[in-house]
Motif scaffolding. Sequence first.
Motif, PDB file in Angstrom:
ATOM      1  N   ASP A  85      -5.030   1.948   2.260  1.00  0.00           N
ATOM      2  CA  ASP A  85      -3.870   1.064   2.165  1.00  0.00           C
ATOM      3  C   ASP A  85      -3.669   0.272   3.456  1.00  0.00           C
ATOM      4  O   ASP A  85      -3.210  -0.871   3.419  1.00  0.00           O
ATOM      5  CB  ASP A  85      -2.611   1.858   1.816  1.00  0.00           C
ATOM      6  N   SER A  89      -6.178  -2.543   3.517  1.00  0.00           N
ATOM      7  CA  SER A  89      -5.902  -3.570   2.503  1.00  0.00           C
ATOM      8  C   SER A  89      -5.147  -4.764   3.073  1.00  0.00           C
ATOM      9  O   SER A  89      -5.111  -5.830   2.453  1.00  0.00           O
ATOM     10  CB  SER A  89      -5.085  -2.961   1.347  1.00  0.00           C
ATOM     11  N   ALA A 113      -9.218   0.435  -3.581  1.00  0.00           N
ATOM     12  CA  ALA A 113      -8.210   0.731  -2.556  1.00  0.00           C
ATOM     13  C   ALA A 113      -7.695   2.148  -2.779  1.00  0.00           C
ATOM     14  O   ALA A 113      -6.980   2.411  -3.751  1.00  0.00           O
ATOM     15  CB  ALA A 113      -7.063  -0.271  -2.632  1.00  0.00           C
ATOM     16  N   GLU A 114      -8.074   3.053  -1.912  1.00  0.00           N
ATOM     17  CA  GLU A 114      -7.614   4.442  -2.008  1.00  0.00           C
ATOM     18  C   GLU A 114      -6.309   4.556  -1.217  1.00  0.00           C
ATOM     19  O   GLU A 114      -6.320   4.705   0.003  1.00  0.00           O
ATOM     20  CB  GLU A 114      -8.685   5.391  -1.473  1.00  0.00           C
ATOM     21  N   ASN A 115      -5.218   4.456  -1.930  1.00  0.00           N
ATOM     22  CA  ASN A 115      -3.891   4.435  -1.305  1.00  0.00           C
ATOM     23  C   ASN A 115      -3.348   5.854  -1.219  1.00  0.00           C
ATOM     24  O   ASN A 115      -2.776   6.378  -2.166  1.00  0.00           O
ATOM     25  CB  ASN A 115      -2.956   3.543  -2.131  1.00  0.00           C
ATOM     26  N   HIS A 169       2.457  -2.872  -5.458  1.00  0.00           N
ATOM     27  CA  HIS A 169       1.165  -2.209  -5.615  1.00  0.00           C
ATOM     28  C   HIS A 169       0.060  -3.087  -5.045  1.00  0.00           C
ATOM     29  O   HIS A 169       0.069  -4.305  -5.233  1.00  0.00           O
ATOM     30  CB  HIS A 169       0.877  -1.922  -7.087  1.00  0.00           C
ATOM     31  N   ILE A 170      -0.904  -2.471  -4.373  1.00  0.00           N
ATOM     32  CA  ILE A 170      -2.039  -3.217  -3.842  1.00  0.00           C
ATOM     33  C   ILE A 170      -2.793  -3.906  -4.983  1.00  0.00           C
ATOM     34  O   ILE A 170      -3.309  -5.016  -4.818  1.00  0.00           O
ATOM     35  CB  ILE A 170      -2.978  -2.269  -3.062  1.00  0.00           C
ATOM     36  N   ALA A 171      -2.824  -3.282  -6.145  1.00  0.00           N
ATOM     37  CA  ALA A 171      -3.528  -3.859  -7.295  1.00  0.00           C
ATOM     38  C   ALA A 171      -2.949  -5.209  -7.696  1.00  0.00           C
ATOM     39  O   ALA A 171      -3.656  -6.052  -8.274  1.00  0.00           O
ATOM     40  CB  ALA A 171      -3.470  -2.899  -8.479  1.00  0.00           C
ATOM     41  N   MET A 183      -4.058  -0.119 -11.473  1.00  0.00           N
ATOM     42  CA  MET A 183      -3.620   1.007 -10.658  1.00  0.00           C
ATOM     43  C   MET A 183      -3.812   2.281 -11.466  1.00  0.00           C
ATOM     44  O   MET A 183      -3.458   2.324 -12.655  1.00  0.00           O
ATOM     45  CB  MET A 183      -2.157   0.839 -10.275  1.00  0.00           C
ATOM     46  N   GLU A 191      -6.705   0.131  -7.587  1.00  0.00           N
ATOM     47  CA  GLU A 191      -5.907   0.878  -6.617  1.00  0.00           C
ATOM     48  C   GLU A 191      -5.761   2.306  -7.124  1.00  0.00           C
ATOM     49  O   GLU A 191      -5.244   2.545  -8.214  1.00  0.00           O
ATOM     50  CB  GLU A 191      -4.523   0.263  -6.439  1.00  0.00           C
ATOM     51  N   LYS A 244      -4.026   5.746  -6.553  1.00  0.00           N
ATOM     52  CA  LYS A 244      -2.882   6.379  -5.889  1.00  0.00           C
ATOM     53  C   LYS A 244      -3.152   7.879  -5.741  1.00  0.00           C
ATOM     54  O   LYS A 244      -3.336   8.584  -6.742  1.00  0.00           O
ATOM     55  CB  LYS A 244      -1.616   6.170  -6.714  1.00  0.00           C
TER      56      LYS A 244
END
Length: 310
Positions: free
Chosen positions: A148, A151, A174-176, A193-195, A207, A237, A239
């Motif tokens: 994250d 990102s 993206a491994e948040n 959300h990064i997604a 996500m 992404e 989570k």
Amino acid sequence: MSTPLTTEQLLHAYRVMRTIRAFEERLHMEFATGEIPGFVHLYGGEEASAAGVMAHLGDDDCIASNHRGHRHCIAKGVDVYGIMAEIYGKKTRVCQGKGGSMHIADFEKGMLGANGIVVGTGTPLVVGAVLAARLQGTDGVSVVFFGDGGSNEGAVFEAMNMASVWNLPCLFVAENNGYAEATASNWSVVCDHIADRAAGFGMPGVMVDGFDFFAVHEAAGAAVERARAGEGPSLIEVKLTRYYGHFEGDAQTYRAPDEVKHYREHNDCLMQFRERTTRSGSVQASQLERIDQEVDALIEDAVRKAKSDL
């Protein structure tokens, strides 16, 4: 709807996750002895992400990792003995002891390398690799894992934009885990959300629950299939959370009391996998227990050999 996994595939997935967990737990113990040089960043709790994505890749597909890269190496099929000895700095192994914990690579397995610079620097690397695959006329797919914190870096945005402009077959994962080192992602990432950022680059973004191997596996499968079909890049992404600090020695004072304990007891990906597969009858508990024993023996042997290597 994804095709149901066979018993053999399920057992392999569990072996990958269990190997990552045992490897990281043992490193946690060994690092405290002072025998391992440099820094170590552990991945415990995040195993479903690496296993779920890598299940769709072969040796001809390339991946790039970040500072927390042991698990991606293991899931990609890099020799466990070689990884352990590399972390111990032994010249007889994967990178002749020059890479250490944060710079392990194995080109034969399509592992382009982990990276000690925690800014998503693997993203331009995989774009270049997958462009090369296209020019060579192969159907290779490239995948990059970043956190994250990474990102938010320009290299990630530039790589995503270039991948979309050239319609390249790559997957951005993206491994948040909720924290960029000690900074909470809900403070440092302005969007929900990064997604959601995928829309800005003209690619799909999804996500998924990183504690659920099956959710990751399905999302990654769809993205890899899309990439191989010539439909371009995707962003996933995942989570999840990490059980250990950003690095070994991190007191994690930025985390809420009992936060990790709660995740271990209620969200653990290995626990969820065991419960789901045994309840459905897809695998037997005895099969998983046998894998537990084999993995424990493997890690014990890997540590012993690493310590005795030159």
